[in-house]
Design a protein around this motif. Sequence first.
Motif, PDB file in Angstrom:
ATOM      1  N   ARG A   1       0.837  -1.218   0.070  1.00 53.23           N
ATOM      2  CA  ARG A   1      -0.088  -0.120  -0.160  1.00 53.23           C
ATOM      3  C   ARG A   1       0.957   1.299   0.024  1.00 53.23           C
ATOM      4  N   ARG A   2       1.935   1.178   0.733  1.00 51.19           N
ATOM      5  CA  ARG A   2       2.929   2.323   0.359  1.00 51.19           C
ATOM      6  C   ARG A   2       3.485   2.635  -0.869  1.00 51.19           C
ATOM      7  N   VAL A   3       3.787   1.513  -1.557  1.00 49.29           N
ATOM      8  CA  VAL A   3       4.200   1.707  -2.882  1.00 49.29           C
ATOM      9  C   VAL A   3       3.025   2.203  -3.839  1.00 49.29           C
ATOM     10  N   LYS A   4       1.795   1.908  -3.404  1.00 49.72           N
ATOM     11  CA  LYS A   4       0.656   2.287  -4.298  1.00 49.72           C
ATOM     12  C   LYS A   4       0.199   3.660  -3.890  1.00 49.72           C
ATOM     13  N   GLU A   5       0.590   4.150  -2.835  1.00 51.63           N
ATOM     14  CA  GLU A   5       0.225   5.583  -2.760  1.00 51.63           C
ATOM     15  C   GLU A   5       0.871   6.509  -3.774  1.00 51.63           C
ATOM     16  N   ASN A   6       1.890   6.125  -4.344  1.00 55.46           N
ATOM     17  CA  ASN A   6       2.282   6.653  -5.662  1.00 55.46           C
ATOM     18  C   ASN A   6       0.899   6.501  -6.787  1.00 55.46           C
ATOM     19  N   LYS A   7       0.321   7.441  -6.960  1.00 51.68           N
ATOM     20  CA  LYS A   7      -0.969   7.490  -7.764  1.00 51.68           C
ATOM     21  C   LYS A   7      -0.592   6.859  -9.220  1.00 51.68           C
ATOM     22  N   LEU A   8       0.366   6.869  -9.535  1.00 51.87           N
ATOM     23  CA  LEU A   8       0.880   6.478 -10.970  1.00 51.87           C
ATOM     24  C   LEU A   8       0.292   4.993 -10.870  1.00 51.87           C
ATOM     25  N   PHE A   9       0.569   4.413  -9.887  1.00 50.51           N
ATOM     26  CA  PHE A   9       0.295   2.479  -9.717  1.00 50.51           C
ATOM     27  C   PHE A   9      -1.041   2.596  -9.095  1.00 50.51           C
ATOM     28  N   ASP A  10      -1.673   3.360  -8.496  1.00 50.56           N
ATOM     29  CA  ASP A  10      -3.203   3.343  -8.323  1.00 50.56           C
ATOM     30  C   ASP A  10      -4.170   3.556  -9.215  1.00 50.56           C
ATOM     31  N   SER A  11      -3.555   3.863 -10.393  1.00 43.35           N
ATOM     32  CA  SER A  11      -4.524   4.127 -11.478  1.00 43.35           C
ATOM     33  C   SER A  11      -4.164   3.104 -12.617  1.00 43.35           C
ATOM     34  N   THR A  12      -4.718   3.311 -13.808  1.00 46.34           N
ATOM     35  CA  THR A  12      -4.406   2.759 -14.956  1.00 46.34           C
ATOM     36  C   THR A  12      -3.241   2.938 -15.644  1.00 46.34           C
ATOM     37  N   ILE A  13      -2.341   2.043 -15.904  1.00 46.29           N
ATOM     38  CA  ILE A  13      -0.982   2.155 -16.490  1.00 46.29           C
ATOM     39  C   ILE A  13      -1.243   2.265 -17.992  1.00 46.29           C
ATOM     40  N   PRO A  14      -0.672   3.753 -18.363  1.00 47.89           N
ATOM     41  CA  PRO A  14      -1.070   3.565 -20.062  1.00 47.89           C
ATOM     42  C   PRO A  14       0.274   2.734 -20.733  1.00 47.89           C
ATOM     43  N   LEU A  15      -0.430   2.405 -21.771  1.00 49.99           N
ATOM     44  CA  LEU A  15       0.678   1.456 -22.589  1.00 49.99           C
ATOM     45  C   LEU A  15       1.810   2.311 -23.122  1.00 49.99           C
ATOM     46  N   SER A  16       1.652   3.477 -23.292  1.00 45.92           N
ATOM     47  CA  SER A  16       2.708   4.150 -23.606  1.00 45.92           C
ATOM     48  C   SER A  16       3.943   4.214 -22.951  1.00 45.92           C
ATOM     49  N   ILE A  17       3.717   3.940 -21.661  1.00 50.07           N
ATOM     50  CA  ILE A  17       5.146   3.780 -20.939  1.00 50.07           C
ATOM     51  C   ILE A  17       5.338   2.494 -20.362  1.00 50.07           C
ATOM     52  N   ALA A  18       4.697   1.383 -21.364  1.00 44.95           N
ATOM     53  CA  ALA A  18       4.963   0.059 -20.858  1.00 44.95           C
ATOM     54  C   ALA A  18       6.588  -0.442 -21.145  1.00 44.95           C
ATOM     55  N   GLY A  19       7.178   0.126 -21.924  1.00 42.58           N
ATOM     56  CA  GLY A  19       8.553   0.138 -22.095  1.00 42.58           C
ATOM     57  C   GLY A  19       9.392   0.020 -20.950  1.00 42.58           C
ATOM     58  N   SER A  20       9.066   1.190 -20.071  1.00 40.11           N
ATOM     59  CA  SER A  20       9.904   1.487 -18.712  1.00 40.11           C
ATOM     60  C   SER A  20       8.974   1.345 -17.515  1.00 40.11           C
ATOM     61  N   ILE A  21       7.696   0.616 -17.540  1.00 41.44           N
ATOM     62  CA  ILE A  21       6.996   0.460 -16.396  1.00 41.44           C
ATOM     63  C   ILE A  21       7.711  -0.547 -15.261  1.00 41.44           C
ATOM     64  N   ASN A  22       8.553  -1.287 -15.932  1.00 45.27           N
ATOM     65  CA  ASN A  22       9.363  -2.200 -14.981  1.00 45.27           C
ATOM     66  C   ASN A  22      10.505  -1.623 -14.080  1.00 45.27           C
ATOM     67  N   GLN A  23      10.954  -0.591 -14.639  1.00 46.88           N
ATOM     68  CA  GLN A  23      12.050   0.215 -14.083  1.00 46.88           C
ATOM     69  C   GLN A  23      11.354   0.961 -13.263  1.00 46.88           C
ATOM     70  N   ILE A  24      10.229   1.486 -13.490  1.00 49.61           N
ATOM     71  CA  ILE A  24       9.838   2.635 -12.713  1.00 49.61           C
ATOM     72  C   ILE A  24       8.959   2.028 -11.453  1.00 49.61           C
ATOM     73  N   PHE A  25       8.425   0.791 -11.499  1.00 51.55           N
ATOM     74  CA  PHE A  25       7.839   0.128 -10.401  1.00 51.55           C
ATOM     75  C   PHE A  25       8.898  -0.306  -9.425  1.00 51.55           C
ATOM     76  N   THR A  26      10.244  -0.813 -10.109  1.00 50.05           N
ATOM     77  CA  THR A  26      11.217  -1.434  -9.204  1.00 50.05           C
ATOM     78  C   THR A  26      11.755  -0.092  -8.357  1.00 50.05           C
ATOM     79  N   VAL A  27      11.977   0.998  -9.094  1.00 51.75           N
ATOM     80  CA  VAL A  27      12.390   2.135  -8.359  1.00 51.75           C
ATOM     81  C   VAL A  27      11.444   2.740  -7.313  1.00 51.75           C
ATOM     82  N   ALA A  28      10.266   2.486  -7.508  1.00 49.53           N
ATOM     83  CA  ALA A  28       9.271   2.947  -6.444  1.00 49.53           C
ATOM     84  C   ALA A  28       9.318   2.262  -5.258  1.00 49.53           C
ATOM     85  N   CYS A  29       9.598   0.718  -5.667  1.00 49.50           N
ATOM     86  CA  CYS A  29       9.589  -0.062  -4.376  1.00 49.50           C
ATOM     87  C   CYS A  29      10.721   0.020  -3.592  1.00 49.50           C
TER      88      CYS A  29
END
Length: 503
Positions: free
Chosen positions: A457-485
């Motif tokens: 829940r702390r990670v998902k307080e970042n509103k980027l993950f609490d909403s629908t992820i656009p496919l335009s950032i699908a190429g870097s979403i793995n790095q973004i999620f790992t950095v947020a964690c």
Amino acid sequence: MSVAASNKQKYNVRGSFRFQPTVFGSKEHCCVPLCSSSGRYNSRLSFHRFPKETSLRLCWLQKIRREGFTVTPHTKVCSRHFLENEVITTEKGRRILAAGSVPSLFEWNKYSRKTRAGVWERRCRPSNPEPDSADPIEDNEPPVMVPMVVDHDYGASRTVCVDREQYHSMLREIEQLKEQLRSCSLQKPFGLERFSTSPEDIRFYTRFPSYEHLKAFWNLIEAATAKMVRVTRAKKTDVMSTTTETPFTRPTKLLPIDELFLFLSYLSTGCTQRELGHRFNIHRATVSRIIVTWANFLYCLLGSICVWMSPAAVSSSLPQDFDGRYSDTQVILDCTELRCQTPSSLLLQSEVFSTYKSHCTFKAMVGMSPHGALTFVSALFEGSMSDKEVFRQSGITSLLTLDMAIMVDKGFLVDDLVPGTVHRPAFLSKRAQMSEVDVLKTQSIARLRVHVERLIRRVKENKLFDSTIPLSIAGSINQIFTVACLLSNYQNGPLVRKWRYEV
């Protein structure tokens, strides 16, 4: 009685009874707007056809205000709209119009031809005094020239009447607007220094508790930013070089710390890249390149730091709630899913569709040490993948040994993949009711395992993950999620308040 008096009494139409039926009435009626005169109810009126002369007929149409009106032989105007001298009675008693007569009496002019006096006639002017003939000096003086006002009288007087209260209120309003303009010109641009004195704003935009915490994190990574590999508009080459940045060679006008603030704001608020471009006064494409650059940079930098703890380090910081039966717990694992935009390809839809969420998702597995620190995060997988398969492909098996136990939920049937012990709530299976031992075991595990849900829940307080992820950032979403964690270890304190003094 004179003839004029008789005609006046006879043609006093306004004083007659208009709605009294006549004995020999006719079907004639008046075509003038707002006139309801009819030969059926009034025998004192006479009805006259339009003249055949074109110019006179147009004049009639203009007077009665019927432009575009089609005149027929049955179209008539009653004698009520003509002057008395324009209606002539013949010897046979027939009423006709005088030559060139035009209707001029209507409802909108109150059946009168009186016109309003002009401005010059209506204005009251003081009478000029007669010059005194006995005074010889005044006779020799030239006459005083007074400007004549033709149309308006407000230009002849030099005295201006001003409401004093309104005048002072407008002066105060002007001063307030000047002060606002001065404050806007001196206001700091949108950046980290603008919110340095507001912990609430720092928490909202970066998820760090205060400006001092964020500066401490910046001091740890500032030296490495000089060798940052940036994503630019240039074509990719096989040989990539790193250079030390200066204010002249920096590809954007933002400072590196403001670029970090932009990246953290993107995670925390989840606003669009176009909105960030408006806030930081840069182009949207520049915002996209900054986000990808910092996602790759922090992914490599924070990923190079080993967050996996040794059994001795875990045991030294083990909370009292884990003493006894669960003292060998090395990590608490759970999976989480991020809703993503539905792809147009049916094949991709079948791969990322999650039956648990009933939506297209990305799935990742997160591990937490017993005292609350994040020690493991996997890559993102398709939402259709099971928890066991995510556990298998995450690579955590190579980190576990015989003396390490894991605590998982019911969906992790990974006993054959883990060399050590697996603490998992009991299943009901085909039994009608759980035994007392299984109920107590399930309650004790659930009471300890719930903290990994709070970490997610702390990670998902970042509103980027609490909403629908656009496919335009699908190429870097793995790095973004790992950095947020990984950033959650720097942004937050202990999960349980009482553990703060035990660790």
